[in-house]
Scaffold this active site. Structure first.
Site, PDB file in Angstrom:
ATOM      1  N   LEU A 108       1.025  -1.138  -0.048  1.00 48.41           N
ATOM      2  CA  LEU A 108       0.182  -0.144  -0.206  1.00 48.41           C
ATOM      3  C   LEU A 108       1.037   1.176  -0.114  1.00 48.41           C
ATOM      4  CD1 LEU A 108      -2.608  -0.858   2.737  1.00 48.41           C
ATOM      5  CD2 LEU A 108      -2.989  -0.928   0.317  1.00 48.41           C
ATOM      6  N   ASP A 109       0.489   2.398  -0.602  1.00 49.81           N
ATOM      7  CA  ASP A 109       1.153   3.540  -0.446  1.00 49.81           C
ATOM      8  C   ASP A 109       1.466   3.805   0.860  1.00 49.81           C
ATOM      9  OD1 ASP A 109       0.989   3.575  -3.386  1.00 49.81           O
ATOM     10  OD2 ASP A 109      -0.848   5.285  -3.110  1.00 49.81           O
ATOM     11  N   ARG A 110       2.561   4.712   1.171  1.00 48.90           N
ATOM     12  CA  ARG A 110       2.699   5.224   2.754  1.00 48.90           C
ATOM     13  C   ARG A 110       1.502   5.581   3.352  1.00 48.90           C
ATOM     14  NH1 ARG A 110       7.872   7.641   5.158  1.00 48.90           N
ATOM     15  NH2 ARG A 110       7.286   8.243   7.011  1.00 48.90           N
TER      16      ARG A 110
END
Length: 274
Positions: A108-110
């Site tokens: 997942l994106d940060r």
């Protein structure tokens, strides 16, 4: 104190983001206090790291115990985690690897909170990678977006081109790059809307870039969002959560087939903008 050995040349900031989530939350504070040591030497700025370097973080008890993720489910084959916003997926993986076999499946994106699944053995890794590749894993997201998408339910198609140098993507109606398909339902409408999203394709930054292309960027998105709106509404955090994960698996994971996991996070956790 937490100690890590560097496995490839990098920088202290990048290493911290990908290895120790608790230190990444407070790295500026740690550097200001010179509470980070590289090979025993105190450092006060981001510095280059080389393979074999030893990094030690001297955090307070509160800093060290700040939660980066929780484990929702664990068995002999998989671990399902619920990641907080602001945490790199690689840092979750790093923590899970301590003292046990673990395999990275997806990220997942940060600044996207929510569900991730990891394999605990090679057979589970093979089945999960196959399931993701064959779209046998259903992922549902919740997002708060600017404005109200119309119609209230739609399946939107577009095309996405990666710009690796800029670490971002570009969405177009023209048939260039990779086709993307995004389905959504508006759950709450208004100046900002709560939207339930189901991905039919899973491309880099798909949700954020596609909704920006549609004229309804994710609130708080610093890369594809509306900077003026975000500033005016003090929206410094991306309002996007990987909310549900449903597996349709066989083999060693057949017992989990049709099982749905649900994140505890909401797009509006701690938000000022509704």
């Amino acid at each position: 104190m937490k100690e890590y050995t560097v496995h490839e040349n990098t920088t202290l900031a990048a290493f911290t983001d990908n290895t120790c989530a608790q230190a990444s939350f407070c790295l500026r504070t740690l550097l200001k206090g010179r509470d980070v040591r590289v090979n025993g030497v105190r450092v006060g700025t981001d510095v280059p790291l080389r393979q074999g370097d030893v990094v030690r973080y001297y955090m307070t008890k509160a800093q060290e115990e700040k939660p980066a993720f929780s484990v929702l489910y664990r068995d002999a084959n998989v671990i399902v985690t619920d990641k907080a916003s602001g945490v790199n997926s690689e840092a979750v993986f790093s923590a899970l690897q301590e003292g046990q076999e673990c395999y990275f499946i997806h990220r997942l994106d940060r600044n996207t909170a929510g569900l991730m699944i990891f394999a605990r053995n090679r057979a589970a890794e093979t089945e999960l990678l196959s399931a993701f590749r064959e779209r046998r894993v259903e992922k549902v997201y919740l997002a708060r977006v600017i404005g109200t998408p119309s119609p209230a339910h739609a399946v939107k198609e577009a095309y996405l081109v990666k710009d690796a140098a800029a670490s971002q993507v570009r969405v177009s109606a023209k048939p260039v790059g990779e086709k993307i398909v995004t389905e959504y339902d508006v759950l709450e409408a208004g100046e900002t809307s709560l939207v339930r999203i189901r991905l039919h394709t899973g491309k880099t930054h798909q949700i954020r870039a596609h909704f920006a292309f549609l004229g309804h960027p994710v609130v708080g998105d610093g890369k594809y969002g509306d900077a003026a709106f975000n500033r005016a509404h003090h929206a410094a955090r991306q309002r996007l959560v990987a909310k549900e994960l449903t597996l349709h698996c066989g083999g060693v994971l057949s017992a989990l087939s049709d099982r749905t996991f649900v994140s505890r996070f909401s797009p509006d956790d701690g938000a000022e903008c509704h």
